[in-house]
Design a protein around this motif. Structure first.
Motif, short mmCIF file in Angstrom:
data_model
loop_
_atom_site.label_atom_id
_atom_site.label_comp_id
_atom_site.label_asym_id
_atom_site.label_seq_id
_atom_site.Cartn_x
_atom_site.Cartn_y
_atom_site.Cartn_z
N HIS B 35 33.78 24.49 -79.06
CA HIS B 35 34.52 23.30 -78.67
C HIS B 35 35.91 23.67 -78.16
CE1 HIS B 35 35.62 18.96 -79.12
NE2 HIS B 35 36.82 19.52 -79.07
N LEU B 36 36.61 24.50 -78.91
CA LEU B 36 37.98 24.85 -78.55
C LEU B 36 38.04 25.60 -77.22
CD1 LEU B 36 39.45 25.88 -82.01
CD2 LEU B 36 39.95 23.84 -80.67
N VAL B 37 37.08 26.51 -77.01
CA VAL B 37 37.06 27.26 -75.75
C VAL B 37 36.85 26.30 -74.59
CG1 VAL B 37 35.70 28.88 -74.39
CG2 VAL B 37 36.32 29.46 -76.73
N ALA B 39 37.43 23.07 -74.47
CA ALA B 39 38.56 22.17 -74.28
C ALA B 39 39.70 22.89 -73.57
CB ALA B 39 39.02 21.63 -75.63
N SER B 40 39.91 24.15 -73.93
CA SER B 40 41.00 24.90 -73.31
C SER B 40 40.74 25.11 -71.82
CB SER B 40 41.17 26.23 -74.03
OG SER B 40 41.70 27.19 -73.19
N ILE B 41 39.50 25.47 -71.47
CA ILE B 41 39.16 25.66 -70.06
C ILE B 41 39.31 24.32 -69.32
CG2 ILE B 41 37.33 26.27 -68.45
CD1 ILE B 41 36.27 28.18 -70.50
N SER B 42 38.86 23.27 -69.98
CA SER B 42 38.93 21.95 -69.35
C SER B 42 40.36 21.57 -69.01
CB SER B 42 38.31 20.92 -70.29
OG SER B 42 38.38 19.65 -69.74
N SER B 43 41.28 21.82 -69.94
CA SER B 43 42.66 21.40 -69.66
C SER B 43 43.27 22.30 -68.59
CB SER B 43 43.50 21.41 -70.93
OG SER B 43 43.71 22.72 -71.35
N ARG B 44 42.83 23.58 -68.56
CA ARG B 44 43.34 24.47 -67.52
C ARG B 44 42.86 23.98 -66.14
NH1 ARG B 44 41.55 30.09 -67.85
NH2 ARG B 44 40.98 29.48 -69.94
N LEU B 45 41.63 23.48 -66.09
CA LEU B 45 41.10 22.99 -64.81
C LEU B 45 41.81 21.73 -64.37
CD1 LEU B 45 37.31 23.54 -65.33
CD2 LEU B 45 38.78 24.72 -63.73
N ASP B 46 42.16 20.89 -65.34
CA ASP B 46 42.86 19.67 -64.97
C ASP B 46 44.17 19.99 -64.29
OD1 ASP B 46 40.89 18.05 -65.79
OD2 ASP B 46 41.70 17.70 -67.80
N LEU B 196 32.25 16.57 -76.60
CA LEU B 196 31.68 17.74 -75.93
C LEU B 196 32.48 18.01 -74.67
CD1 LEU B 196 27.86 17.03 -76.15
CD2 LEU B 196 28.99 19.02 -77.09
N PRO B 197 33.59 18.73 -74.78
CA PRO B 197 34.45 18.90 -73.61
C PRO B 197 33.67 19.52 -72.45
CG PRO B 197 35.44 19.86 -75.57
CD PRO B 197 34.04 19.49 -75.94
N GLY B 198 33.89 18.98 -71.26
CA GLY B 198 33.22 19.53 -70.09
C GLY B 198 31.94 18.82 -69.74
N LEU B 307 38.12 32.63 -83.95
CA LEU B 307 37.13 33.15 -82.99
C LEU B 307 37.45 32.67 -81.58
CD1 LEU B 307 34.56 34.82 -83.37
CD2 LEU B 307 33.27 32.70 -83.32
N ALA B 308 37.82 31.40 -81.46
CA ALA B 308 38.13 30.84 -80.15
C ALA B 308 39.33 31.57 -79.53
CB ALA B 308 38.42 29.35 -80.26
#
Ligand SMILES: Nc1ncnc2c1ncn2[C@@H]1O[C@H](COP(=O)(O)OP(=O)(O)O)[C@@H](O)[C@H]1O
Ligand SMILES: [Mg+2]
Lengths: 232, 773
Positions: B35-37, B39-46, B196-198, B307-308
């Motif tokens: 989830h954290l991974v 979400a982090s990619i998602s915010s970077r894409l935004d 479910l981010p993404g 881990l994330a």
């Protein structure tokens, strides 16, 4: 294979530790069994019948005394042997029948009976396994798994497996405990006749006086862990 | 009294208790980290889209868009003629040279739409003729700056009138009109995206049906921001893999609950015999497993967060990542652990109490779902979500086949040959369908995913390197500012050393409203062969990248109007990694002639017998240019490729690990059943080494069963990924290759996991049940 054999039990003792409590199960017990002879062990529950049979099978460490099994001039001493050696000895020279859960559930009837032959690399005995099953009236059940068999049938398979190698010593721990009268009689009959016909020593623990009476010698254990030997 | 009995029981079996805790914590950790991974990619894409524009889902465009067109539309909207629209606003969006920098100038209507949140007017000075810029333009412009915005490099945001001045545009000219489309499920979609981010990236966006006059072109914003669309597609893939990790983790948690129950059952049976009601026994069971689940969820959160962090450091080395441990993650961790435990546990309790009810309902449901999955594969409109729905349904169906498969194999198992002890071991793996099927389903699922993704990645890598082989026919490539490149072409020295010099010019144009990149170069037979086209390109012919063919919806031999000229599509070429749809024409073609000055030289390629020497002299002659050897380009391209997929590998590894633990836990619950059998074999003289060999064969048996399901399932996954998911997500197709490595490695790892689960007998001395022996 067993013409000359003898079992000697010499002043053995065994206790269990249950927390801080010591349970004295066997104390200073001695007896002999000769080739082709049978011994029945009786006594109330908890008197140590199973413990004694397990000791004879080399499954429990003794506190004191020794058990020796003499087979054609070689003498095997239980005290002196390590667990690994006792296991190898048991595999080759001892047959064992329990009250229940005698058969490996994942092996077919025939495979169960053949198992000792396989373990001892005796392919010559594999055909004998089918013969034995036929003698015991099980020729049509050979390829079934044990779960499909009745209690009586399962015990017959267990006896067939125990005598396949014609071992010098056959142990039976309440082999008829779970059976009706008719099946009990049948099992007792094949045990004692195997013993006589094939010169096997039989040690049999039982609650039934009728069956105990069929043995050459009787051993009674009582709850106060003393033993009384009554020759027939 | 019951709780005392329970506590005593747990104290006597510390190993099993801690295994349950660790297993469940690991399941939660995998949920949290994925989830954290994501979400982090998602915010970077935004961050790739200026947030003032992020709300727009479509743009309306027409030739020479005029403010009057906008007011006309606005009137229609006011009158209620365009009910699907929530908002519309005029936008200027054009790249210009400002202070010698290439700057993307965005003009929006500041009155109707005050830039929110993103603007830090900490400087206090606010000028209406000022601009907002991203970090990189901060010191580079001589304009009043109102604030710094979160946006791609070289972005400038201002009021429309300021943008007009910067671009030297007439006051009435606009780029397009941004549309915000009202959504019936907008709210539930947002909740889903938080959970479910993404995930939202995979849902098909319905094209709004607007009753407006002719001449308008409706453009999806995804086409406008291809980098973001591309990233979102990758993100969706990760989210979908995350869903798998979630599923496997749930299976594990359920497995723990069931094992827990199995261990306690003899106690319960006895207590019930003593007169304790089932009701209160069930509450004690659920209470105890609930406590374990809560502790595990807490532990899992911490481990998952750690881990994330590691995963992100691995996928984007050198970047500092700040992870946001939001309420959603916490809810997901505790929710998953507790809900699965309690619901699954209650259900298992009921089943233990009443025996198994035979019902056709699950089978029928699965069949219906499979049918829907088939439709999703056939129907491209269902989008990415349709593809992954099919994968989910197939997983569900495969999971359900494990139980019946075990029963079938058990019936057939008298045919297993070989050494007797091996037979015992292998058959033991088949003997307990009820106890093992959940864990084995998890294992097969993760092996299948590893196979499917592996097949896809290997096939992709093959196609990708084939494309590189085609494409990389030059020895040295120079890129940089157009002026320096022009100078390079004319320099006599470089011409001397090269056998062939090819220059590429590029312009961004709109074709049917879609923003595309138009490349112009000399398309003789040699150059055409780089795009898998076997002869020179005619002057009314055009080559399209696969993505361009898709977004323009044309096939080879069709005609296309480009800048007023009719061109024939001569063929398509694969262009993995391209962000924009791309068109190629010959430099003698009618379009090249018509557009002449609009093109900028973007790169120059050289063929040379001595590439190293040429590269060296080019570097010396122009320090402004980036000179690269093609062998380097190939290496770097493949490195980037492998890095992109590294994170998938990690996700799959986590799922496999979680599945292995679940199998281990299931096997330990069998210890009781197996103990009597082992005792018997010991009496028959089977020694310890042989017993280990039997455990080994049991592990192999477990692995083999998992493989029977995983292999075909994995191949189906691979096929769907190559032929359904990739075309829908990125616009390219991959030819599925049955690579041995992709098939064998997951099987080997799965087998290893199963063998370890079968063989590890740590804590084996522990009593299985309370009291008796
Ligand atoms: N592994 C063991 N650990 C502790 N106590 C044992 C163990 N096996 C047997 N006992 C105890 O030894 C005594 C004798 O048991 P057992 O030999 O099974 O008797 P029997 O077969 O005559 O019923 C019993 O009190 C029993 O509880
Ligand atoms: Mg007993």
């Amino acid at each position: 294979m067993t013409q000359d054999s003898a079992l000697t039990v010499n002043k053995i003792s065994k206790h269990y530790q249950d927390g801080s409590r010591q349970i004295e199960v066997i104390r200073d017990l001695s007896f002999n069994v000769a080739a082709g002879k049978s011994l029945s062990v009786t006594g109330p529950s908890g008197s140590g019948k199973s413990t004694l049979l397990n000791a004879l099978a080399g499954l429990v460490e003794l506190d004191d005394g020794d058990i020796t099994l003499e087979i054609e001039d070689t003498i095997f001493s239980y005290r002196a042997a390590k667990e690994r050696a006792r296991t190898a000895f048991r595999r080759q020279h001892i047959g064992y029948v329990y009250q229940f859960f005698n058969l490996v559930p994942t092996l077919t009837v025939l495979e169960n009976v053949r198992l000792p032959a396989r373990l001892n690399r005796r392919p010559d005995l594999e055909a004998f396994a089918s013969t034995l099953l036929g003698d015991f009236g099980l020729s049509d059940r050979m390829h079934d798994f044990p779960e499909k068999l009745s209690g009586g049938e399962q015990q017959r398979v267990a006896v067939a497996r125990a005598v396949l190698l014609r071992p010098p010593l056959l142990l039976a721990d309440e082999p008829t405990g779970n059976l009706d009268a008719e099946n009990s009689a049948q099992i007792a009959d094949i045990l004692f006749s195997s013993c006589r016909d094939q010169n096997i020593m039989l040690v049999l623990a039982t609650h039934s006086n009728d069956i105990a009476a069929m043995a050459d010698t009787r051993l009674h254990l009582d709850a106060r862990s003393s033993a009384r030997l009554t020759p027939e | 009294m019951i709780s005392l009995a329970l506590l005593r029981f747990l104290r006597r079996t510390p190993w099993s208790t801690s295994m349950a805790l660790v297993g469940m914590a690991l399941g939660v950790a995998s949920i949290v980290s994925v989830h954290l991974v994501s979400a982090s990619i998602s915010s970077r894409l935004d961050g790739l889209v200026p947030s003032s524009l992020a709300d727009f889902s479509y743009y309306l465009h027409r030739e020479n868009l005029h403010t009057n067109d906008y007011f006309e539309l606005r009137r229609m909207w006011r009158s209620g003629a365009l009910p699907t629209l929530e908002r519309l606003s005029p936008v200027v969006d054009e790249t210009a040279q400002v202070a010698d920098l290439s700057v993307r100038v965005l003009g929006i209507d500041l009155l109707s739409q005050t830039p929110s949140g993103e603007i830090q007017t900490s400087t206090g000075q606010f000028a209406f003729n000022g601009v907002w810029v991203d970090e990189t333009l901060k010191g580079a412009l001589s304009l009043p700056i109102n604030g710094i915005i979160e946006a791609p490099e070289g972005t400038l945001l201002s009021d429309i009138s300021v943008a007009h001045d910067l671009l030297n545009w007439p006051d009435h000219q606009l780029s397009y009109i941004g549309l915000v489309i009202g959504h019936a499920f907008a709210q539930s979609l947002e909740v889903a995206e938080n959970l479910l981010p993404g995930f939202g990236a995979g849902l098909p966006v319905a094209k709004p049906n607007l009753a407006i006059g002719p001449g308008w072109q409706l453009v999806n914003t995804a086409e406008q921001y291809p980098a973001r669309a591309f990233g979102k597609s990758i993100l969706f893939n990760i989210a979908a893999l995350g869903m798998l990790a979630l599923l496997v983790a749930w299976l594990l948690i359920y497995q723990v609950a069931v094992s827990w129950l199995r261990r306690l059952w003899p106690v319960f049976d006895r207590l019930h015999g003593l007169g304790v009601e089932w009701q209160s026994l069930r509450n004690y069971f659920l209470g105890s497993i609930g406590v374990i689940a809560s502790i595990a969820a807490g532990l899992g959160l911490i481990v998952g967060w750690w881990l994330a962090t590691k995963l992100l450091q691995m996928s984007v080395p050198g970047q500092v990542v700040a992870l946001d441990l939001s309420a959603w993650v916490v809810a997901k961790a505790f929710g998953s652990a507790l809900a699965v435990c309690l619901v699954g546990g209650a259900w298992a309790f009921k089943r233990s109490q009443q025996g198994k009810p035979q019902s056709l309902a699950p089978l029928l449901t699965t069949l219906v779902l499979l049918f829907c999955g088939l439709i999703c594969v056939l129907e491209a409109k269902t989008g990415l979500a349709g593809g992954f729905f099919t994968i989910a349904v197939l997983s569900l169906a495969a999971g359900q086949t494990i139980g019946p498969l075990l029963i079938l194999l058990k019936r057939w198992s008298s045919n297993i040959g070989g050494s007797y002890l091996m037979r015992v071991g292998v058959r033991e793996a088949l003997w307990h369908p009820a106890e093992l099927s959940v864990a084995l389903a998890g294992l097969s699922l993760s092996i299948a995913t590893a196979i499917g993704v592996g097949l896809m990645v290997d096939s992709f890598r093959l196609d990708f390197s084939q494309m590189l082989d085609h494409r990389l026919k030059y020895d040295v490539i120079a890129e940089g500012a157009p002026a320096s490149l022009e100078a390079l072409i004319k320099a006599p020295r470089s011409v001397h050393q090269a056998n062939r010099i090819q220059h590429y010019r590029t312009a961004d144009i709109r074709v049917n409203g879609v923003l595309v990149e138009l490349n112009v170069t000399q398309m003789d037979a040699f150059e055409s062969s780089r795009y898998a086209h076997d002869k020179r390109l005619g002057n009314r012919e055009v080559l399209l990248s696969e993505q361009a063919a898709r977004s323009l919806d044309v096939l080879p031999q069709a005609t296309l109007r480009i800048r007023g000229e009719t061109m024939t599509v001569a063929g398509t070429f694969s262009a993995f990694g391209d962000l924009k749809p791309r068109l190629i024409v010959d430099d003698q073609s009618v379009i090249a002639a018509a557009m002449g000055a609009d093109f900028k030289t973007t790169s120059v390629a050289f063929k040379s017998a001595a590439p190293q020497a040429l590269a060296g002299s080019l570097k010396r002659s122009s320090s402004m240019l980036e000179i690269r050897l093609q062998s380097d380009i190939r290496r770097i391209a493949l490195e980037v490729f492998d890095q992109t997929f590294a994170i998938t590998t990690v996700l799959i590894t986590i799922a496999l690990l979680v599945a292995a633990i679940s199998v281990y836990i299931a096997v330990t619950t069998l210890r009781l059943n197996r103990q009597a059998g082992r005792q018997l074999l010991n009496t028959l003289g089977v020694h310890r080494v042989e017993q280990h060999l039997m455990n080994l064969s049991m592990g192999i048996g477990l692995g083999a069963v998992a493989m029977i399901v995983a292999l075909p399932l994995g191949m189906m996954f691979g096929w769907i990924l190559c032929n359904v998911i990739n075309p829908r997500a990125f616009g390219w197709t991959i030819e599925l290759q049955m690579s041995a490595g992709a098939l064998l490695w997951p099987c080997a790892w799965g087998m290893l996991a199963a063998i370890l689960a079968g063989m590890l007998q740590v804590g084996g001395k522990e009593e299985g049940a309370f009291g008796g022996h």
